[in-house]
Write an enzyme that holds these catalytic residues in place. Structure first.
Site, PDB file in Angstrom:
ATOM      1  N   HIS A  55      -1.606   8.104   8.817  1.00 46.78           N
ATOM      2  CA  HIS A  55      -0.492   7.412   8.179  1.00 46.78           C
ATOM      3  C   HIS A  55      -0.953   6.895   6.810  1.00 46.78           C
ATOM      4  CE1 HIS A  55      -2.456   4.057  10.510  1.00 46.78           C
ATOM      5  NE2 HIS A  55      -2.469   3.566   9.288  1.00 46.78           N
ATOM      6  N   ALA A  56       0.002   6.402   6.047  1.00 48.63           N
ATOM      7  CA  ALA A  56      -0.292   5.700   4.793  1.00 48.63           C
ATOM      8  C   ALA A  56       0.412   4.353   4.841  1.00 48.63           C
ATOM      9  CB  ALA A  56       0.211   6.517   3.598  1.00 48.63           C
TER      10      ALA A  56
END
Ligand code: TYD
Length: 137
Positions: A55-56
């Site tokens: 994820h970011a």
């Protein structure tokens, strides 16, 4: 912070106080990290072969430390990837906002310590890689 790149992310050498009875490393707000630490958490008992991350974050910045053992962190800004092996408790990997990350290759008994700039906020996550690529455009 859409425009950040993997080159904004760096390995930071933490203070290390060597002592014959054992070592101490220190992280201080505003000195070691360019953000105020609002939250600390740690990953442990990661099963062999498992990967984390994927994820970011839109706003969150983090300093990741291998407090014990080793693991690798691959950073991706949508154009360039960089992989860091974290295997020293006196090295911290600064991850700025807007960077996709994958954590892999956890050694048995490893502990991944994370110092974070904000409290937990599910809305700050980008969990789809396609959405991340759109976000970075
Ligand atoms: P996540 O950040 O997705 O884990 P990783 O990046 O290490 O794979 O977090 C996994 C779950 O843990 C998430 O769904 C919610 C919970 N969680 C919290 O409740 N508070 C926290 O501070 C963190 C980091 C996670």
């Amino acid at each position: 912070m859409k425009k950040t790149t993997v080159y904004d992310c760096t390995l930071i050498e933490l203070d290390k106080h060597h002592h014959e009875k054992g070592n101490i490393s220190v992280v201080e707000n505003g000195k070691t990290v360019p953000f105020g630490v609002e939250r600390t958490y740690y990953l442990y008992d990661v099963p062999g072969g498992e990967s984390r991350g994927g994820h970011a974050h839109r706003e969150l910045q983090q300093l990741i430390v291998s407090a014990s053992g080793s693991f690798s962190v691959t950073l991706d800004d949508g154009e360039v990837k960089r992989t860091f092996l974290l295997n020293r408790p006196y090295h911290g990997l600064l991850i700025v906002q807007g960077i996709w990350r994958e954590l892999n290759d956890f050694s048995s008994g490893s502990v991944c310590l994370v110092l974070a700039s904000h409290k937990y906020d599910a809305a700050d996550y980008i969990r789809s890689y396609e959405e991340f690529l759109e976000y970075k455009k």
